[in-house]
Scaffold this motif. Sequence first.
Motif, PDB file in Angstrom:
ATOM      1  N   THR A  95       0.816  -1.186   0.019  1.00  0.00           N
ATOM      2  CA  THR A  95      -0.023  -0.018  -0.043  1.00  0.00           C
ATOM      3  C   THR A  95       1.057   1.255   0.042  1.00  0.00           C
ATOM      4  O   THR A  95       2.096   1.199   0.138  1.00  0.00           O
ATOM      5  N   GLU A 135       2.064   5.345  -1.236  1.00  0.00           N
ATOM      6  CA  GLU A 135       2.261   6.087  -2.580  1.00  0.00           C
ATOM      7  C   GLU A 135       3.677   5.950  -2.946  1.00  0.00           C
ATOM      8  O   GLU A 135       4.734   5.758  -2.210  1.00  0.00           O
ATOM      9  N   HIS A 193       4.282   0.860 -11.387  1.00  0.00           N
ATOM     10  CA  HIS A 193       3.236   1.480 -10.697  1.00  0.00           C
ATOM     11  C   HIS A 193       3.273   3.222 -11.116  1.00  0.00           C
ATOM     12  O   HIS A 193       2.749   3.911 -10.790  1.00  0.00           O
ATOM     13  N   GLU A 197      -0.303   0.187  -4.998  1.00  0.00           N
ATOM     14  CA  GLU A 197      -1.049  -1.318  -4.819  1.00  0.00           C
ATOM     15  C   GLU A 197      -1.191  -1.896  -5.945  1.00  0.00           C
ATOM     16  O   GLU A 197      -1.094  -1.480  -7.446  1.00  0.00           O
ATOM     17  N   GLU A 245       2.080   8.352  -6.908  1.00  0.00           N
ATOM     18  CA  GLU A 245       1.254   7.087  -7.728  1.00  0.00           C
ATOM     19  C   GLU A 245       1.031   6.092  -6.621  1.00  0.00           C
ATOM     20  O   GLU A 245       1.641   5.864  -5.907  1.00  0.00           O
ATOM     21  N   PRO A 246      -0.118   5.246  -6.712  1.00  0.00           N
ATOM     22  CA  PRO A 246      -0.567   4.365  -5.680  1.00  0.00           C
ATOM     23  C   PRO A 246       0.426   3.194  -5.906  1.00  0.00           C
ATOM     24  O   PRO A 246       0.817   2.755  -7.230  1.00  0.00           O
TER      25      PRO A 246
END
Length: 271
Positions: A181, A183, A231, A191, A188-189
């Motif tokens: 989890t 950033e 990501h 995940e 940017e995430p």
Amino acid sequence: MSVPPSRAPLRLPHVFCSLVLLVLLTGCGTGGFSGTDLSGATTERAPANGVPGPPGTTASPAGPPVPAASPQPTEIPGLGPKTRAAIPAEARQAFVVTGESPDSNRSTAVLYTRDGPAGPGWRAALGPWPAHNALNGWTAEHWEGDLRSPVGVFTLTAAGGRLDPPDTALPYDLSPDFAVTGEGFHGEPLEGSFDYVVAIDYNRLPGTSPLDHTRPLGEERGGGIWVHVDHGGPTQGCVSVTEDRMKELLTALDPGLAPVIVMGDAESLGR
């Protein structure tokens, strides 16, 4: 009664007769020739000097046998002699990740394969793909927290992820512990970044799960360097490509072909 001179039989010298007979027996040429025997097979007369060329040579009509040309092995583009020498002889897959510059976090990735050590050489099998590496670029001496990816040639012996794997021959550790989890450096995430990973054998025990935290060089030398799902921004030390590319890579990598990753900036890899 004597025979008139105009009617006397012609007597050729013995030397001239011998020369005529020799020409009739040997034919017009002085070298070898090609022909067909009674079975229909093509035959070759030996060269005039009577000495055939060694295997793998072709005869030159005006000189000694000329060695037949052999194809040169195809090398991986952009790799210098030092980097090529670091690739194990048994490796038949090489995932080459080339950084734009020593301080850049953008790279290009290509998977190369070869048929064997004595084969014709390396050929591109997948890519080129855009990739990310660490925020601060590359280093030949990686330390924990330097935000640089290690330069070198490392084996690829295990994979894992949070999602069921595609059809892969690598040992694959399916675990919810690959969840992440937060950033990235650009907001940017993160995940889904570890849905699929391939462990890079830098400062770790080859063949173990990517989640194994054993650090043979010590904790201060960093670890947990993976190829994982991109990501959309730089990493802390890993290499990342898009999810569909990760699936392709996992499907292609074969432990029987002793795959390695060759990673670094273009200047370092060209040495």
